[in-house]
Design a protein around this motif. Sequence first.
Motif, PDB file in Angstrom:
ATOM      1  N   GLY A 108      62.281 111.755  67.068  1.00 36.00           N
ATOM      2  CA  GLY A 108      63.340 112.620  66.589  1.00 36.00           C
ATOM      3  C   GLY A 108      63.862 112.248  65.214  1.00 36.00           C
ATOM      4  N   PRO A 109      64.773 113.077  64.677  1.00 33.12           N
ATOM      5  CA  PRO A 109      65.331 112.845  63.343  1.00 33.12           C
ATOM      6  C   PRO A 109      66.464 111.828  63.351  1.00 33.12           C
ATOM      7  CG  PRO A 109      66.208 114.878  64.231  1.00 33.12           C
ATOM      8  CD  PRO A 109      65.219 114.363  65.240  1.00 33.12           C
ATOM      9  N   MET A 110      66.551 111.038  62.290  1.00 31.35           N
ATOM     10  CA  MET A 110      67.637 110.084  62.047  1.00 31.35           C
ATOM     11  C   MET A 110      68.209 110.392  60.658  1.00 31.35           C
ATOM     12  SD  MET A 110      67.048 108.372  64.845  1.00 31.35           S
ATOM     13  CE  MET A 110      65.617 108.623  65.915  1.00 31.35           C
ATOM     14  N   PHE A 111      69.368 109.796  60.354  1.00 32.41           N
ATOM     15  CA  PHE A 111      70.069 110.164  59.127  1.00 32.41           C
ATOM     16  C   PHE A 111      70.679 108.926  58.478  1.00 32.41           C
ATOM     17  CE2 PHE A 111      70.174 113.404  62.356  1.00 32.41           C
ATOM     18  CZ  PHE A 111      69.771 114.550  61.698  1.00 32.41           C
ATOM     19  N   ARG A 112      70.330 108.683  57.224  1.00 31.94           N
ATOM     20  CA  ARG A 112      70.932 107.598  56.457  1.00 31.94           C
ATOM     21  C   ARG A 112      71.111 108.056  55.015  1.00 31.94           C
ATOM     22  NH1 ARG A 112      67.851 101.968  58.370  1.00 31.94           N
ATOM     23  NH2 ARG A 112      67.946 102.383  60.616  1.00 31.94           N
ATOM     24  N   GLN A 113      72.299 107.842  54.472  1.00 32.55           N
ATOM     25  CA  GLN A 113      72.583 108.265  53.101  1.00 32.55           C
ATOM     26  C   GLN A 113      72.226 107.137  52.145  1.00 32.55           C
ATOM     27  OE1 GLN A 113      76.461 109.917  52.552  1.00 32.55           O
ATOM     28  NE2 GLN A 113      76.052 110.630  50.492  1.00 32.55           N
ATOM     29  N   GLU A 114      70.922 107.060  51.832  1.00 33.25           N
ATOM     30  CA  GLU A 114      70.442 106.051  50.911  1.00 33.25           C
ATOM     31  C   GLU A 114      69.640 106.730  49.806  1.00 33.25           C
ATOM     32  OE1 GLU A 114      67.861 103.333  52.929  1.00 33.25           O
ATOM     33  OE2 GLU A 114      67.026 104.870  54.207  1.00 33.25           O
ATOM     34  N   ARG A 115      69.237 105.967  48.823  1.00 32.93           N
ATOM     35  CA  ARG A 115      68.515 106.553  47.694  1.00 32.93           C
ATOM     36  C   ARG A 115      67.140 107.023  48.142  1.00 32.93           C
ATOM     37  NH1 ARG A 115      64.983 104.650  43.835  1.00 32.93           N
ATOM     38  NH2 ARG A 115      65.118 102.527  44.650  1.00 32.93           N
ATOM     39  N   PRO A 116      66.853 108.325  48.020  1.00 35.50           N
ATOM     40  CA  PRO A 116      65.542 108.828  48.448  1.00 35.50           C
ATOM     41  C   PRO A 116      64.419 108.202  47.623  1.00 35.50           C
ATOM     42  CG  PRO A 116      67.106 110.631  48.129  1.00 35.50           C
ATOM     43  CD  PRO A 116      67.735 109.406  47.556  1.00 35.50           C
ATOM     44  N   GLN A 117      63.342 107.846  48.276  1.00 36.86           N
ATOM     45  CA  GLN A 117      62.172 107.299  47.605  1.00 36.86           C
ATOM     46  C   GLN A 117      60.968 107.554  48.489  1.00 36.86           C
ATOM     47  OE1 GLN A 117      62.239 102.800  47.795  1.00 36.86           O
ATOM     48  NE2 GLN A 117      64.352 103.193  48.396  1.00 36.86           N
ATOM     49  N   LYS A 118      59.813 107.100  48.066  1.00 36.66           N
ATOM     50  CA  LYS A 118      58.575 107.355  48.791  1.00 36.66           C
ATOM     51  C   LYS A 118      58.694 106.894  50.244  1.00 36.66           C
ATOM     52  CE  LYS A 118      53.612 106.307  48.757  1.00 36.66           C
ATOM     53  NZ  LYS A 118      52.532 105.562  48.084  1.00 36.66           N
ATOM     54  N   GLY A 119      58.513 107.845  51.165  1.00 35.03           N
ATOM     55  CA  GLY A 119      58.552 107.511  52.575  1.00 35.03           C
ATOM     56  C   GLY A 119      59.929 107.216  53.115  1.00 35.03           C
ATOM     57  N   ARG A 120      60.984 107.475  52.323  1.00 29.67           N
ATOM     58  CA  ARG A 120      62.341 107.161  52.776  1.00 29.67           C
ATOM     59  C   ARG A 120      63.256 108.332  52.398  1.00 29.67           C
ATOM     60  NH1 ARG A 120      64.866 102.188  54.001  1.00 29.67           N
ATOM     61  NH2 ARG A 120      63.063 101.047  53.243  1.00 29.67           N
ATOM     62  N   LEU A 121      63.591 109.154  53.364  1.00 29.18           N
ATOM     63  CA  LEU A 121      64.437 110.320  53.154  1.00 29.18           C
ATOM     64  C   LEU A 121      65.794 110.127  53.819  1.00 29.18           C
ATOM     65  CD1 LEU A 121      61.766 113.075  53.903  1.00 29.18           C
ATOM     66  CD2 LEU A 121      62.563 112.341  51.653  1.00 29.18           C
ATOM     67  N   SER A 208      65.325  89.286  51.583  1.00 28.31           N
ATOM     68  CA  SER A 208      65.553  89.978  50.309  1.00 28.31           C
ATOM     69  C   SER A 208      64.229  90.248  49.600  1.00 28.31           C
ATOM     70  CB  SER A 208      66.461  89.135  49.403  1.00 28.31           C
ATOM     71  OG  SER A 208      66.526  89.691  48.107  1.00 28.31           O
ATOM     72  N   LYS A 209      64.133  91.434  48.979  1.00 31.97           N
ATOM     73  CA  LYS A 209      62.943  91.786  48.200  1.00 31.97           C
ATOM     74  C   LYS A 209      63.088  91.381  46.737  1.00 31.97           C
ATOM     75  CE  LYS A 209      60.970  93.676  51.762  1.00 31.97           C
ATOM     76  NZ  LYS A 209      61.943  93.248  52.779  1.00 31.97           N
ATOM     77  N   ILE A 269      55.274  95.801  61.475  1.00 30.67           N
ATOM     78  CA  ILE A 269      53.909  96.242  61.190  1.00 30.67           C
ATOM     79  C   ILE A 269      53.916  96.843  59.800  1.00 30.67           C
ATOM     80  CG2 ILE A 269      52.023  97.735  61.913  1.00 30.67           C
ATOM     81  CD1 ILE A 269      53.261  97.583  64.765  1.00 30.67           C
ATOM     82  N   GLN A 270      53.072  96.312  58.916  1.00 29.81           N
ATOM     83  CA  GLN A 270      53.099  96.694  57.512  1.00 29.81           C
ATOM     84  C   GLN A 270      51.763  97.300  57.085  1.00 29.81           C
ATOM     85  OE1 GLN A 270      53.925  92.933  55.668  1.00 29.81           O
ATOM     86  NE2 GLN A 270      56.075  92.900  56.285  1.00 29.81           N
ATOM     87  N   SER A 271      51.844  98.162  56.071  1.00 28.62           N
ATOM     88  CA  SER A 271      50.636  98.774  55.515  1.00 28.62           C
ATOM     89  C   SER A 271      50.666  98.666  53.998  1.00 28.62           C
ATOM     90  CB  SER A 271      50.542 100.246  55.923  1.00 28.62           C
ATOM     91  OG  SER A 271      49.501 100.906  55.220  1.00 28.62           O
ATOM     92  N   ALA A 272      49.565  98.227  53.409  1.00 23.76           N
ATOM     93  CA  ALA A 272      49.475  98.100  51.954  1.00 23.76           C
ATOM     94  C   ALA A 272      49.540  99.457  51.269  1.00 23.76           C
ATOM     95  CB  ALA A 272      48.174  97.392  51.573  1.00 23.76           C
ATOM     96  N   GLN A 273      49.249 100.543  52.002  1.00 27.77           N
ATOM     97  CA  GLN A 273      49.277 101.882  51.412  1.00 27.77           C
ATOM     98  C   GLN A 273      50.683 102.334  51.041  1.00 27.77           C
ATOM     99  OE1 GLN A 273      46.947 101.227  53.836  1.00 27.77           O
ATOM    100  NE2 GLN A 273      45.285 101.504  52.360  1.00 27.77           N
ATOM    101  N   LEU A 274      51.712 101.612  51.489  1.00 29.07           N
ATOM    102  CA  LEU A 274      53.090 102.014  51.242  1.00 29.07           C
ATOM    103  C   LEU A 274      53.719 101.316  50.045  1.00 29.07           C
ATOM    104  CD1 LEU A 274      54.383 102.170  54.929  1.00 29.07           C
ATOM    105  CD2 LEU A 274      54.068 104.101  53.374  1.00 29.07           C
ATOM    106  N   GLY A 275      52.994 100.435  49.381  1.00 29.32           N
ATOM    107  CA  GLY A 275      53.547  99.737  48.223  1.00 29.32           C
ATOM    108  C   GLY A 275      54.533  98.660  48.636  1.00 29.32           C
ATOM    109  N   GLN A 277      57.703  98.856  49.617  1.00 27.98           N
ATOM    110  CA  GLN A 277      58.381  99.181  50.875  1.00 27.98           C
ATOM    111  C   GLN A 277      57.309  99.431  51.924  1.00 27.98           C
ATOM    112  OE1 GLN A 277      61.680  99.170  51.398  1.00 27.98           O
ATOM    113  NE2 GLN A 277      62.225  98.701  49.295  1.00 27.98           N
ATOM    114  N   ASN A 278      56.733  98.335  52.437  1.00 24.59           N
ATOM    115  CA  ASN A 278      55.474  98.434  53.167  1.00 24.59           C
ATOM    116  C   ASN A 278      55.601  98.487  54.680  1.00 24.59           C
ATOM    117  OD1 ASN A 278      56.301  95.828  53.589  1.00 24.59           O
ATOM    118  ND2 ASN A 278      54.433  94.857  52.853  1.00 24.59           N
ATOM    119  N   ALA A 279      56.811  98.543  55.213  1.00 24.50           N
ATOM    120  CA  ALA A 279      56.971  98.515  56.667  1.00 24.50           C
ATOM    121  C   ALA A 279      56.685  99.889  57.268  1.00 24.50           C
ATOM    122  CB  ALA A 279      58.385  98.071  57.031  1.00 24.50           C
TER     123      ALA A 279
END
Length: 416
Positions: A108-121, A208-209, A269-275, A277-279
């Motif tokens: 289902g859908p979740m909601f967070r008011q953060e800065r939109p970026q690749k794979g993060r809405l 921290s990143k 679980i991480q994927s290199a395809q995500l850069g 923010q790889n989680a």
Amino acid sequence: MKYQIPTGTKDALPEETRRWQYLEMRIRDVMLRYRYEEIRTPAFEYTELFKRSIGEATDVVGKEMYTFTDKGGESLTLRPEMTASVMRAYIQHNLGGQHCVNKLYYIGPMFRQERPQKGRLRQFHQFGCESLGSPAPEADVETMLVALTIYRELGIHSLNFIINSVGCPECRPAYREKLTGYLTPLGDKLSPESRNRLSSNPMRILDSKNETDQSLTQNAPMIHDHLCPECKSHFQRVQSLLDTMNIEYRVDGRLVRGLDYYTKTAYEIQSAQLGSQNALGGGGRYDLLCADLDGKNTPAVGFAAGMERLLIVMDSLQLSVPDPVPPKVFLIALGEKAMAAMSTIAYRLRSRGIACDMDYLNRSLKAQMREANKLNVPFAIILGEQELEQNICIIKNMSNGDQSSVPLDQIADKIV
């Protein structure tokens, strides 16, 4: 254009919804094989639920929640994650009194008011599962296997699987004191975000990143070296089970997860395809959450995974989704009377479970045949006013061109 979607949201048009439906189908299939049952909770809850479960010092509660006051003066929040909602439902409906172990999943859908970026809405979608009632390491590993099975069956094999133990209230206070002692002299050099966490949640600094933070904490004490006997035994058992199953993983002391309710096992679980923010997804054990929400002591473990991120990885790996099954029949009507009759025929075919479509533009026979070829249907049914007077239609086999005249009341029997 005057009206557009809000920042951080996205429309899913028909071509994309087919991908979502395929993904949801595969997720449900794996969940059912592992005997998890679906739970659906409201899109919003009382704000206090998330403050108490996730933790007021977390980024989610402090910066990202969509919170509003309704007309009754109640503070409500669009759910930023599902574990708190699932646990609230578990307590409210006394699921623990009905079954010793409850295995639940959600999509289902979740909601967070953060800065939109690749794979993060700001409106994003997650799937996940929660196993409520068992303290056994086997339950931890089962949730891990659910996630890994879903990814592998979708064709995603190059994954980094990271695990850690974040301890419990027995061993974490002493470790936190030791970690704070290490970090305090470095306070002026830490990033502003990490300096804020130094007093409220120092373990998050390890996650921290920021490159400077990572360099400064390179030799910081790690909690998996300071576990109490129970947490140590639990973590060793998790690793032993994964080893027995030949599941590749890496222990990473920096993995602490972002929510306060985690205890003992944590994993990602991480994927290199995500850069960077790889989680793809992650989870862990949260044995204290039920009691924190005024329920009974209930051991629990689960994971959550982002669906938008999963689709990005599938695109990057060029993993195709099966094309939709075409209708079996295209109905070609020539003339107004034939079109009216064909609408009834379409209804009867669909009632028999036969997928069909028809032309609603009153186009020529040639144009409608082109549409039938475009849809790649096995059969076309042609009905003109002359055929209608004779109470017959023409059924054309689109693969070999054979045609036959069939009474209107026998159409379904001829194409089943």
